[in-house]
Design an enzyme around this catalytic site. Sequence first.
Site, mmCIF file in Angstrom:
data_model
loop_
_atom_site.group_PDB
_atom_site.id
_atom_site.type_symbol
_atom_site.label_atom_id
_atom_site.label_comp_id
_atom_site.label_asym_id
_atom_site.label_seq_id
_atom_site.Cartn_x
_atom_site.Cartn_y
_atom_site.Cartn_z
ATOM 1 N N SER A 125 0.858 -1.187 0.000
ATOM 2 C CA SER A 125 0.000 0.000 0.000
ATOM 3 C C SER A 125 0.890 1.232 0.000
ATOM 4 C CB SER A 125 -0.894 0.009 1.255
ATOM 5 O OG SER A 125 -1.533 1.265 1.415
ATOM 6 N N TYR B 161 -2.750 -0.895 10.456
ATOM 7 C CA TYR B 161 -2.638 -1.150 9.014
ATOM 8 C C TYR B 161 -1.312 -0.620 8.476
ATOM 9 C CZ TYR B 161 -3.873 -1.077 4.037
ATOM 10 O OH TYR B 161 -3.894 -1.256 2.667
#
Length: 255
Positions: A143, A156
């Site tokens: 990401s 995350y």
Amino acid sequence: MRLEHRVALVSGAAQGIGQAIALRFAQEGADIALNVRKDDERAADTRRQIEALGRRCAVLVGDVSRVADVRAVVAGAVEQLGRLDVLVNNAGIEKRADFLDITEDDYDRVLDVNLKGAFFLTQAFATHLRDSGRGGKVINISSVHEELPFPHFTAYCLSKGGMKMMMRNLAIELAPLGITVNNIAPGAIRTPINAKLLDQPDLLQPLLAQIPLRRLGQPGDVAGVAVFLASADADYVTGTTSVVDGGLLWHYQEQ
């Protein structure tokens, strides 16, 4: 076809980016092992689409947060398809919570799926390649948040930052085995994980203003880069992150 005679294992493959990668790999000639949490209609539909392209497909149920499951998934893929050449660590989740409020269970679940799962899937995959005397490719779907802060999603970000360092370490450690390891870092992509965002213009429009290309990405935008990294064209590429974000990472400003 750039992936002819290859066999790829894709985790989290029943929807979104994972499904797009699995289908694109099949279009490029690869046989596909789909790792899914449940053998449901989404998995069955993905399998039908792959087989309609004339490729073999195995559906392997397993929770990537459980080491026994990931080893069984790799073993099952090899048993059903004969070998593995490419691993795509795509399975991932996120939990929104203020740092002072996040629970231990939520923290553990995010890190176990996003980082522990990729770690031990890669270990099982690399062991198979070593024992087979062949090289291969590991592609992690990371990401932009392996670099970019994301308030309220600290667990995350930790998982994706850890995935970046894991990739860099393993690129060196596995190179003698002929295994390349790379990340793809998507930005804002139209996937089920972003469904809430897509339904709220007050959240979507400020995000689009941060993206120089002024649109969200499509799963296919990520799949195209994955094909390159899985192909012979990327045999000399390892230890890198390919950012697929429409320019978001270098234009983002905290609101």
